[in-house]
Every structure is written in C-alpha cells, then in structure tokens.
Design a protein around this motif. Structure first.
Motif, short mmCIF file in Angstrom:
data_model
loop_
_atom_site.label_atom_id
_atom_site.label_comp_id
_atom_site.label_asym_id
_atom_site.label_seq_id
_atom_site.Cartn_x
_atom_site.Cartn_y
_atom_site.Cartn_z
N LYS A 42 0.86 -1.18 0.00
CA LYS A 42 0.00 0.00 0.00
C LYS A 42 0.90 1.23 0.00
N GLN A 43 0.55 2.20 -0.84
CA GLN A 43 1.35 3.41 -0.94
C GLN A 43 0.62 4.55 -0.26
N THR A 44 1.33 5.27 0.59
CA THR A 44 0.74 6.41 1.28
C THR A 44 0.68 7.61 0.33
N ALA A 45 -0.03 8.65 0.73
CA ALA A 45 -0.13 9.86 -0.08
C ALA A 45 1.24 10.48 -0.34
N GLY A 46 2.18 10.28 0.58
CA GLY A 46 3.53 10.81 0.42
C GLY A 46 4.44 9.94 -0.42
N GLY A 47 3.93 8.82 -0.91
CA GLY A 47 4.71 7.95 -1.77
C GLY A 47 5.45 6.83 -1.05
N ILE A 48 5.24 6.69 0.25
CA ILE A 48 5.90 5.63 1.01
C ILE A 48 5.11 4.34 0.85
N ILE A 49 5.81 3.25 0.52
CA ILE A 49 5.14 1.96 0.37
C ILE A 49 5.26 1.19 1.68
N VAL A 50 4.13 0.76 2.22
CA VAL A 50 4.11 -0.03 3.45
C VAL A 50 3.41 -1.35 3.16
N ASN A 51 3.75 -2.39 3.89
CA ASN A 51 3.07 -3.67 3.70
C ASN A 51 1.62 -3.54 4.10
N TYR A 52 0.77 -4.04 3.29
CA TYR A 52 -0.67 -4.03 3.53
C TYR A 52 -1.03 -5.32 4.24
N THR A 53 -1.69 -5.23 5.38
CA THR A 53 -1.99 -6.43 6.16
C THR A 53 -3.45 -6.86 6.05
N GLY A 54 -4.18 -6.27 5.13
CA GLY A 54 -5.58 -6.65 4.93
C GLY A 54 -5.68 -7.97 4.19
N GLU A 55 -6.88 -8.28 3.74
CA GLU A 55 -7.11 -9.54 3.03
C GLU A 55 -6.37 -9.57 1.70
N THR A 56 -5.69 -10.67 1.43
CA THR A 56 -4.99 -10.85 0.17
C THR A 56 -6.00 -11.04 -0.94
N GLN A 57 -5.77 -10.40 -2.07
CA GLN A 57 -6.71 -10.50 -3.17
C GLN A 57 -6.24 -11.45 -4.27
N PHE A 58 -4.94 -11.60 -4.42
CA PHE A 58 -4.41 -12.40 -5.52
C PHE A 58 -3.48 -13.49 -5.01
N ALA A 59 -3.22 -14.46 -5.89
CA ALA A 59 -2.33 -15.56 -5.54
C ALA A 59 -1.52 -15.95 -6.77
N THR A 60 -0.41 -16.66 -6.51
CA THR A 60 0.41 -17.18 -7.59
C THR A 60 0.28 -18.70 -7.60
N ILE A 61 0.10 -19.25 -8.79
CA ILE A 61 -0.04 -20.70 -8.92
C ILE A 61 1.32 -21.36 -8.75
N VAL A 62 1.36 -22.38 -7.87
CA VAL A 62 2.58 -23.10 -7.56
C VAL A 62 2.57 -24.48 -8.22
N SER A 63 1.40 -25.10 -8.32
CA SER A 63 1.26 -26.43 -8.91
C SER A 63 -0.12 -26.54 -9.55
N ILE A 64 -0.18 -27.29 -10.65
CA ILE A 64 -1.44 -27.45 -11.39
C ILE A 64 -1.75 -28.94 -11.51
N GLY A 65 -2.97 -29.32 -11.14
CA GLY A 65 -3.39 -30.71 -11.25
C GLY A 65 -3.51 -31.15 -12.70
N PRO A 66 -3.40 -32.45 -12.97
CA PRO A 66 -3.41 -32.97 -14.34
C PRO A 66 -4.74 -32.82 -15.07
N LYS A 67 -5.84 -32.59 -14.36
CA LYS A 67 -7.15 -32.46 -15.01
C LYS A 67 -7.60 -31.01 -15.19
N VAL A 68 -6.75 -30.05 -14.86
CA VAL A 68 -7.09 -28.63 -15.03
C VAL A 68 -7.12 -28.31 -16.52
#
Length: 84
Positions: free
Chosen positions: A18-44
C-alpha cells in the motif's frame, strides 16, 4: 514439495503493498486478493501455467503448510480471473 491432483491448484497468497499519499510503500496487512499458482493438477483445463497470478474465491481454499510456508489448495472452478 506439493503436487496438485485432479482439477486443483496449489497457490501461494501474494502480499499487497500500500502506498501512502507521500509515496511511502508499506506492507498491507488486509485480506490478500491475488495468488500465484505453484502447482497445477493434471485435469485442469484452464489456460494457466505455474507462476500465473490469479484472483480466487478465498472462502473456497484449504490452507496447508509445507516447510513452514503457507499454501492453499483450490478447485479450478474457484479461480475467477488470470491477471496479466
């Protein structure tokens, strides 16, 4: 090492910044919205690959740990979009 089975993915939650109005980036501790796929099943059938960033229905995930890292298992139908 985790390997997805059937029509499931194993995903890792992405941390949001999350970026503040002054341009400082801080870690956002709210609910995560996105994910990265690590493994995919054979029937996907979705056109995604390991490393793809996706939006998911978090209430349909199953948490699990591997080597002190947090992952989630999710069914193919609970992936709402691929973020390009």
């Amino acid at each position: 090492m985790l390997i997805a089975t059937g029509s499931r993915y194993i995903i890792k939650a992405n941390e949001l910044a999350k970026q503040t109005a002054g341009g400082i980036i801080v870690n956002y501790t709210g609910e995560t919205q996105f994910a990265t796929i690590v493994s995919i099943g054979p029937k996907v059938k979705d056109p995604v690959s390991v490393g793809s960033v996706v939006a998911v229905e978090w209430n349909h995930t199953i948490p699990l740990k591997d080597e002190d890292k947090d992952y989630f298992v999710i069914e193919e139908r609970s992936v709402m979009a691929v973020i390009e």
